[in-house]
Scaffold this motif. Structure first.
Motif, PDB file in Angstrom:
ATOM      1  N   ASP A   1       0.877  -1.167   0.000  1.00 18.84           N
ATOM      2  CA  ASP A   1       0.000   0.000   0.000  1.00 18.84           C
ATOM      3  C   ASP A   1       0.912   1.213   0.000  1.00 18.84           C
ATOM      4  O   ASP A   1       2.112   1.103   0.207  1.00 18.84           O
ATOM      5  N   GLY A   2       0.321   2.389  -0.240  1.00 18.44           N
ATOM      6  CA  GLY A   2       1.117   3.608  -0.194  1.00 18.44           C
ATOM      7  C   GLY A   2       2.038   3.765  -1.385  1.00 18.44           C
ATOM      8  O   GLY A   2       1.835   3.143  -2.438  1.00 18.44           O
ATOM      9  N   PRO A   3       3.084   4.565  -1.237  1.00 17.01           N
ATOM     10  CA  PRO A   3       3.938   4.891  -2.391  1.00 17.01           C
ATOM     11  C   PRO A   3       4.672   3.691  -2.968  1.00 17.01           C
ATOM     12  O   PRO A   3       5.064   3.710  -4.134  1.00 17.01           O
ATOM     13  N   HIS A   4       4.852   2.632  -2.182  1.00 19.65           N
ATOM     14  CA  HIS A   4       5.586   1.464  -2.664  1.00 19.65           C
ATOM     15  C   HIS A   4       4.668   0.333  -3.121  1.00 19.65           C
ATOM     16  O   HIS A   4       5.145  -0.795  -3.287  1.00 19.65           O
ATOM     17  N   VAL A   5       3.375   0.593  -3.313  1.00 23.96           N
ATOM     18  CA  VAL A   5       2.491  -0.473  -3.781  1.00 23.96           C
ATOM     19  C   VAL A   5       3.077  -1.097  -5.038  1.00 23.96           C
ATOM     20  O   VAL A   5       3.660  -0.413  -5.888  1.00 23.96           O
ATOM     21  N   CYS A   6       2.955  -2.409  -5.150  1.00 24.04           N
ATOM     22  CA  CYS A   6       3.664  -3.163  -6.194  1.00 24.04           C
ATOM     23  C   CYS A   6       3.332  -2.655  -7.601  1.00 24.04           C
ATOM     24  O   CYS A   6       2.177  -2.674  -8.029  1.00 24.04           O
TER      25      CYS A   6
END
Length: 424
Positions: free
Chosen positions: A366-371
């Motif tokens: 989740d967030g900026p690093h969501v796959c």
């Protein structure tokens, strides 16, 4: 506050030891943590020859996991990278070249660059090849079955994930075994059976598989492949990256991220989903009857079996999470499978319900690093289940599966399933 102190309630169970996960995801332990210690201090003792660490906070409730993953200002990917085990401080500058170990705004520049190469349209264009590969691998497994059974990790899912990724990246067929070798060394390093013996540094301590000392071969190959793509570009990711304006080392780190994360997401999720079906007659019936759209079924299988077990952040400042005071510099580790079974979000989470909707699992983060590769992963998983349903009996275990010894990757290393004849 003393890290070792825990609020009143049951003792804090250990969810660190990689060997625990070889027996299965510790859902009973996760539930104790969610109910009584949702942010719990975990010791990090020496295990399996790997040195002890300072300990970390285990985060197990869905809302808290999402909060940590979204709040990059408080919980940094850059400060200590994203594995529970601390990297060698000398390796940190090197590890921070990959966007996995960066925070916004620096992370955003690299993510946007890769997103321009990794478009849904480019991914969707590969569906025909992905479907043909699924058909051929499943047919070969069926035709080569012994007493109707095949070990589908080696017969189907390892090859399926690897070859699909190699197509998307533009890796020549002759070189594709290298991708699997690198993935196994980097992902399976905690597992004495799955990984080669660890290489030791001058002090006799095992080198981290992500250290520069162990990635030179992969990086050299990435540079050679990029040079070939500049000379003869094609419709693949490496051709796009080879012509992009990248800083020193960024091409190699993109290649590393795509090779390892891109391969192992499906390499873990595909057999995990098949195992979940084999253990749930109701889910098998739902899928076989066609009552549930396959894309919805895939999301439930991802909830039940997330490819990644845990991701680490490092507190960038003193903060409070679920009533616990987190100190700047503390390791904060989110547990995806625990969040995916949080009764506060998912009704009857232990049941595999392919029709579950909504399904806000965090299997892709989740967030900026969501796959960034979630679309490609879902496409591959959907096609695999569609083709399995057409060609083979519903998944049924014919022996004991074997799980990866890892507190990071939710891997299945052996999965014997019935692939011909009647399924009971």
């Amino acid at each position: 506050m003393d890290h070792a102190h825990a609020p009143d309630g049951p003792a804090v169970p250990d969810v660190f030891d990689p060997r625990t996960y070889a027996e299965g995801i510790p859902h009973a332990r996760y539930r104790i943590l969610r109910d009584h210690h949702p942010v719990a201090w975990q010791a990090e003792p020496e295990v399996m020859g790997w040195p002890a660490g300072p300990g970390f906070w285990a985060v197990t409730r869905h809302a808290d996991v999402v909060r940590v993953l979204r709040d990059h200002a408080a919980y940094s990917s850059r400060l200590g990278a994203t594995q529970i085990r601390d990297p060698d401080p000398a390796d940190l500058p090197f590890l921070r070249r990959t966007m996995l170990n960066q925070d916004p705004p620096e992370h955003g520049r690299l993510r946007r660059m890769l997103a321009r190469a990794f478009t849904p349209a480019r991914v969707d264009a590969f569906e025909g090849r992905v479907r043909e590969r699924a058909r051929s691998l499943l047919a070969a497994a069926r035709d080569g079955a012994v007493d109707g059974s095949a070990e589908v990790v080696r017969a189907v899912t390892d090859e399926y994930a690897l070859l699909n990724l190699a197509d998307l990246m533009g890796v020549p067929a002759a070189d594709r075994a290298l991708l699997l070798e690198w993935t196994v060394r980097i992902i399976g390093y905690q597992d004495p059976e799955d990984a080669p013996p660890p290489r030791l540094g001058p002090d006799g301590v095992p080198l981290n598989p992500r250290s520069p000392a162990l990635l030179g071969e992969m990086f050299g190959y990435a540079r050679e492949l990029a040079a070939a793509k500049r000379a003869r570009p094609a419709e693949d990711l490496m051709s796009v990256l080879a012509h992009a304006e990248l800083a020193e080392g960024e091409l190699e780190m993109f290649f590393f991220l795509l090779t390892v994360a891109g391969n192992d997401t499906v390499r873990s999720a595909a057999p995990g989903g098949l195992l979940a079906l084999a253990r749930s007659p109701q889910a098998r019936s739902q899928l076989a009857s066609g009552r549930v759209p396959v894309d919805r079924a895939v999301d439930e299988l991802l909830r039940v079996h997330p490819p990644v077990l845990s991701f680490r952040r490092t507190a960038a400042r003193d903060t409070v999470l679920a009533g616990r005071r987190i100190r700047a510099g503390d390791k904060v580790v989110v547990f995806h499978a625990a969040a995916n079974h949080d009764e506060r979000v998912f009704a009857d989470p232990g049941r595999t319900d392919l029709a579950r909707a909504p399904n806000p699992h965090v299997s892709f983060g989740d967030g900026p690093h969501v796959c960034l590769g979630a679309h490609f992963a879902r496409l591959q998983l959907r096609v695999l289940h569609e083709e399995w349903r057409t060609a083979l009996p519903p998944p049924e275990l014919t022996g004991e599966p074997r799980r990866l010894v890892s507190n990071f990757i939710n891997g299945i290393t052996r999965l014997p399933l019935r692939v011909s004849g009647r399924s009971g």
